[in-house]
Design an enzyme around this catalytic site. Structure first.
Site, mmCIF file in Angstrom:
data_model
loop_
_atom_site.group_PDB
_atom_site.id
_atom_site.type_symbol
_atom_site.label_atom_id
_atom_site.label_comp_id
_atom_site.label_asym_id
_atom_site.label_seq_id
_atom_site.Cartn_x
_atom_site.Cartn_y
_atom_site.Cartn_z
ATOM 1 N N ILE A 250 0.839 -1.204 0.000
ATOM 2 C CA ILE A 250 0.000 0.000 0.000
ATOM 3 C C ILE A 250 0.877 1.258 0.000
ATOM 4 C CG2 ILE A 250 -1.843 -1.239 1.221
ATOM 5 C CD1 ILE A 250 -1.112 0.487 3.710
ATOM 6 N N PRO A 251 0.331 2.396 -0.410
ATOM 7 C CA PRO A 251 1.087 3.651 -0.424
ATOM 8 C C PRO A 251 0.922 4.406 0.901
ATOM 9 C CG PRO A 251 -0.994 3.975 -1.559
ATOM 10 C CD PRO A 251 -1.025 2.578 -0.985
ATOM 11 N N TRP A 252 1.477 5.602 0.946
ATOM 12 C CA TRP A 252 1.510 6.380 2.174
ATOM 13 C C TRP A 252 0.329 7.351 2.302
ATOM 14 C CZ3 TRP A 252 1.168 11.119 0.159
ATOM 15 C CH2 TRP A 252 1.639 11.295 -1.149
ATOM 16 N N LYS B 196 3.027 -4.814 3.319
ATOM 17 C CA LYS B 196 4.194 -3.910 3.253
ATOM 18 C C LYS B 196 3.619 -2.497 3.106
ATOM 19 C CE LYS B 196 6.867 -1.704 1.065
ATOM 20 N NZ LYS B 196 7.088 -0.264 1.312
ATOM 21 N N GLU C 136 6.745 3.395 2.873
ATOM 22 C CA GLU C 136 7.842 3.737 3.784
ATOM 23 C C GLU C 136 7.729 5.161 4.342
ATOM 24 O OE1 GLU C 136 7.961 2.629 0.681
ATOM 25 O OE2 GLU C 136 9.787 3.249 -0.381
ATOM 26 N N SER D 215 1.427 3.607 -7.519
ATOM 27 C CA SER D 215 1.566 4.247 -8.828
ATOM 28 C C SER D 215 1.437 3.233 -9.966
ATOM 29 C CB SER D 215 2.934 4.927 -8.907
ATOM 30 O OG SER D 215 3.943 3.949 -8.801
ATOM 31 N N THR D 216 1.080 3.747 -11.117
ATOM 32 C CA THR D 216 0.956 2.897 -12.308
ATOM 33 C C THR D 216 2.318 2.294 -12.656
ATOM 34 O OG1 THR D 216 -0.903 4.206 -13.081
ATOM 35 C CG2 THR D 216 0.294 2.940 -14.748
ATOM 36 N N GLU D 217 3.362 3.089 -12.476
ATOM 37 C CA GLU D 217 4.715 2.618 -12.809
ATOM 38 C C GLU D 217 5.068 1.343 -12.030
ATOM 39 O OE1 GLU D 217 7.590 5.480 -11.591
ATOM 40 O OE2 GLU D 217 9.275 4.235 -12.218
ATOM 41 N N GLU E 54 -4.710 -1.206 -7.868
ATOM 42 C CA GLU E 54 -5.425 0.057 -7.605
ATOM 43 C C GLU E 54 -4.412 1.171 -7.839
ATOM 44 O OE1 GLU E 54 -8.544 0.432 -6.781
ATOM 45 O OE2 GLU E 54 -9.245 -1.408 -5.829
ATOM 46 N N CYS F 41 -5.612 9.312 -4.995
ATOM 47 C CA CYS F 41 -5.700 8.646 -6.301
ATOM 48 C C CYS F 41 -6.925 9.108 -7.056
ATOM 49 C CB CYS F 41 -5.745 7.144 -6.116
ATOM 50 S SG CYS F 41 -7.077 6.626 -5.019
ATOM 51 N N GLN G 114 8.462 14.864 -3.193
ATOM 52 C CA GLN G 114 7.146 15.063 -3.808
ATOM 53 C C GLN G 114 6.943 16.547 -4.139
ATOM 54 O OE1 GLN G 114 5.724 12.122 -4.162
ATOM 55 N NE2 GLN G 114 3.941 12.846 -5.293
ATOM 56 N N GLU H 86 -0.711 12.624 -13.547
ATOM 57 C CA GLU H 86 -1.127 12.757 -12.152
ATOM 58 C C GLU H 86 -0.082 13.612 -11.431
ATOM 59 O OE1 GLU H 86 -0.787 9.157 -9.730
ATOM 60 O OE2 GLU H 86 -2.823 9.536 -9.022
HETATM 61 P P1 NAD Z 1 4.453 3.951 -5.244
HETATM 62 O O1 NAD Z 1 3.974 3.119 -6.366
HETATM 63 O O2 NAD Z 1 5.746 4.629 -5.361
HETATM 64 O O3 NAD Z 1 4.538 3.078 -3.909
HETATM 65 C C1 NAD Z 1 3.452 2.294 -3.472
HETATM 66 C C2 NAD Z 1 3.987 1.133 -2.667
HETATM 67 O O4 NAD Z 1 4.773 0.307 -3.523
HETATM 68 C C3 NAD Z 1 4.904 1.533 -1.511
HETATM 69 O O5 NAD Z 1 4.660 0.706 -0.397
HETATM 70 C C4 NAD Z 1 6.279 1.260 -2.060
HETATM 71 O O6 NAD Z 1 7.241 0.987 -1.076
HETATM 72 C C5 NAD Z 1 6.016 0.038 -2.927
HETATM 73 N N1 NAD Z 1 7.021 -0.190 -3.972
HETATM 74 C C6 NAD Z 1 7.800 0.722 -4.596
HETATM 75 N N2 NAD Z 1 8.640 0.112 -5.466
HETATM 76 C C7 NAD Z 1 8.371 -1.209 -5.408
HETATM 77 C C8 NAD Z 1 8.869 -2.361 -6.067
HETATM 78 N N3 NAD Z 1 9.852 -2.273 -6.964
HETATM 79 N N4 NAD Z 1 8.346 -3.567 -5.759
HETATM 80 C C9 NAD Z 1 7.346 -3.682 -4.858
HETATM 81 N N5 NAD Z 1 6.837 -2.628 -4.180
HETATM 82 C C10 NAD Z 1 7.322 -1.405 -4.454
HETATM 83 O O7 NAD Z 1 3.267 4.988 -4.944
HETATM 84 P P2 NAD Z 1 3.208 6.119 -3.838
HETATM 85 O O8 NAD Z 1 3.998 7.281 -4.250
HETATM 86 O O9 NAD Z 1 3.488 5.532 -2.491
HETATM 87 O O10 NAD Z 1 1.638 6.451 -3.867
HETATM 88 C C11 NAD Z 1 1.078 7.306 -4.760
HETATM 89 C C12 NAD Z 1 0.423 6.565 -5.908
HETATM 90 O O11 NAD Z 1 -0.541 5.642 -5.404
HETATM 91 C C13 NAD Z 1 -0.350 7.494 -6.815
HETATM 92 O O12 NAD Z 1 -0.142 7.150 -8.147
HETATM 93 C C14 NAD Z 1 -1.804 7.240 -6.407
HETATM 94 O O13 NAD Z 1 -2.742 7.569 -7.399
HETATM 95 C C15 NAD Z 1 -1.771 5.786 -6.110
HETATM 96 N N6 NAD Z 1 -2.904 5.407 -5.259
HETATM 97 C C16 NAD Z 1 -3.919 4.676 -5.806
HETATM 98 C C17 NAD Z 1 -5.028 4.359 -5.039
HETATM 99 C C18 NAD Z 1 -6.184 3.579 -5.609
HETATM 100 O O14 NAD Z 1 -6.953 3.030 -4.841
HETATM 101 N N7 NAD Z 1 -6.351 3.500 -6.915
HETATM 102 C C19 NAD Z 1 -5.107 4.786 -3.705
HETATM 103 C C20 NAD Z 1 -4.049 5.536 -3.184
HETATM 104 C C21 NAD Z 1 -2.945 5.831 -3.981
#
Ligand code: NAD
Length: 482
Positions: free
Chosen positions: A149-151, A175, A178, A229-231, A250, A284, A330, A383
């Site tokens: 999940i994200p932060w 997980k 961070e 993130s989508t990435e 998501e 998001c 950010q 975004e």
């Molecule tokens: P992020 O993708 O950078 O990180 C999300 C999670 O993935 C974190 O826990 C991170 O540690 C983990 N992660 C990063 N690299 C990884 C890897 N190589 N392997 C496995 N896990 C990895 O995103 P973010 O900056 O934390 O959050 C913002 C993004 O989340 C935005 O794009 C937002 O739109 C999206 N988001 C989507 C929803 C939804 O329900 N659709 C909800 C909240 C946030």
């Protein structure tokens, strides 16, 4: 010191991470370090997956649905009992104004309440088949589910993803992001107190490329739920493909709100603003694009401009319209986009204010309304994850729909019109997972399936539908003869 400071949660025990290493916990409102979280590694993930599998094969696997439901509801109650503490914790950790953090605490409790009530109400079917056969289906857990999940909304996302998975009898490894892991760890502690058997809910904080990467590749994980993130989401899907496990993604969004001349503007205004600046735009489902019928464009820009100028930004504890962004990184990312806006001569028509006593080390930015943005401009396509609303006019309904669908994302959309036929016409043509008519978000609704299309992801969390994703159908055909 908190019981979970610098620890991982494996098999019901708070313990040091295998590496012994920790990461700083930062306060985005003033840039200070106020604690440490564990820097989990592949060794911790491995132990957590083993503990989860053991619980599936033993006590948790034998726990009947009604009992699972009771545990989830107990957890819900424990969360509500700690509302004040959790609110302050989330506000500080994410930099979220207190009243927004309080909503997240209540939503988290509500997820566990909703799913707790659903645990014994999901069942299979019987299927009419050939003579001499009886066929039935069972809905079974996947086994060990991995959750990343994200932060930005830790509490809400834990509620929906862990709540859904536990309801169906899976055992989870989480997980958290961070940048903000505190509330996740606290929910782990409350789950222990609620009496979940050891190993059912394991938490490994740490970096994405370390603990996260280990979790998505672990062959013992039977389902992955990723929010972020989508990435990174596409990396998760690739990892899931290697182990042939199902994955829910998501991801991000660039959600539009369409405003027609026949709508009630006074009613719409607070939604148009809040949906773009909530959690300082780090949402998001933020409605970061505004698509407005030409004949009311000037009138709406002027009303919005006045309200944007009155928006206040400051420390989470002051509970203003916006807190800080999550991190200096950010903030730099957003500033790059804003430099592009200025270089291209776009029209920043209104800006909010940062309060004078906001600490200079906090990651503050002003909320901003940018008007007449060309639909293909980068700030209308990507975004930004900041409190920036981009506006553009339209003339025909068809043009409005094309603009709404004109990004790679498809998470949420809002339509403001009092023409009933148009409401349905547009709702059906818009490509997004949720469509709100004359509102935006419907108050959060844990009951409402949520998720995206296109680059916003696939699969659904929230509501009953999520429970289908967190379980698998087994078909049993019995030949008993006539
Ligand atoms: P992020 O993708 O950078 O990180 C999300 C999670 O993935 C974190 O826990 C991170 O540690 C983990 N992660 C990063 N690299 C990884 C890897 N190589 N392997 C496995 N896990 C990895 O995103 P973010 O900056 O934390 O959050 C913002 C993004 O989340 C935005 O794009 C937002 O739109 C999206 N988001 C989507 C929803 C939804 O329900 N659709 C909800 C909240 C946030």
């Amino acid at each position: 010191m908190k019981i979970f400071e610098g620890k991982v949660l494996i098999d019901g025990n708070w313990q040091d991470p295998e590496s012994g290493e920790t990461l700083p916990v930062m306060d985005p409102s003033d840039g200070s370090e106020y604690g440490r979280i564990a820097r989990g590694s592949d060794a911790d993930i491995n132990s957590a997956v083993q503990a989860a599998q053991y619980s599936m094969d033993n006590e948790w696997g034998d726990t009947v649905p009604v009992e699972r439901g009771r545990l989830l509801q107990k957890l819900s109650k424990l969360i509500l009992d700690r509302e004040v503490e959790l609110t302050e914790m989330e506000a500080r950790d994410v930099g979220k104004p207190l009243s927004q953090a309080r909503i997240d605490v209540r939503a988290c409790a509500r997820y566990f309440e909703f799913y707790g009530g659903a645990a014994d109400k999901i069942h299979g079917e019987t299927i009419p088949y050939l003579e001499g056969y009886t066929v039935l289906t069972l809905r079974e857990p996947h086994g060990v589910t991995g959750h990343i999940i994200p932060w930005n909304y830790p509490l809400q996302i834990i509620g929906r993803t862990i709540g859904g998975a536990l309801t169906m009898g899976n055992a989870c490894v989480l997980k958290p992001g961070e940048e903000a892991s505190q509330s996740a760890l606290m929910i782990g502690e409350l789950a222990r107190q609620a009496g979940f058997p050891p190993g059912v809910f394991n938490i490994i904080p740490g970096l994405g490329e370390e603990a996260g990467n280990a979790l998505i590749h672990h062959p013992g994980v039977n389902h992955l739920s990723f929010t972020g993130s989508t990435e990174i989401g596409t990396l998760v899907q690739q990892a899931a493909a290697k182990n042939a496990v199902p994955v829910t993604l998501e991801l991000g969004g660039k959600s539009p709100q369409l405003v027609f001349a026949d709508s009630d503007l006074e009613e719409a205004l607070p939604f148009l603003i809040n949906a773009s600046i909530q959690n300082c735009g780090q949402t998001c489902s933020a409605a970061s694009r505004l698509i407005v019928e030409n004949s009311i464009y000037e009138q709406l820009m002027s009303k919005l401009g006045e309200r944007f100028e009155a928006l206040l930004v400051g420390p989470a504890i002051q509970d203003l319209n916006c807190g800080p962004l999550i991190s200096p990184g950010q903030k730099m990312r957003l500033e790059k986009y804003l430099n592009q806006v200025k270089a291209d001569g776009l029209n920043i028509s209104a800006e909010g204010k940062i309060v004078a006593d906001a600490p200079t080390e906090g990651n503050y930015v002003k909320p901003m309304l940018i008007r007449d943005v060309p639909p293909e401009h980068v700030v209308a396509q990507e975004e930004l994850f900041g409190p920036v609303l981009v506006a553009m006019p339209f003339t025909t309904e068809e043009e409005a729909i094309n603009l709404a669908n004109g990004t790679p994302y498809g998470l949420v959309s809002g339509i403001w019109t009092n023409d009933g036929a148009r409401q349905f016409r547009i709702a059906k043509k818009i490509r997004s997972g949720q469509v709100f008519i004359n509102n935006y978000g419907a108050g959060g609704g844990v009951e409402l399936p949520f998720g995206g299309v296109k680059l916003s992801g696939h699969g659904r969390e929230k509501g009953f539908e999520a429970l289908l994703g967190f379980s698998v159908t087994k078909t049993i055909a019995i030949k008993h003869g006539l």
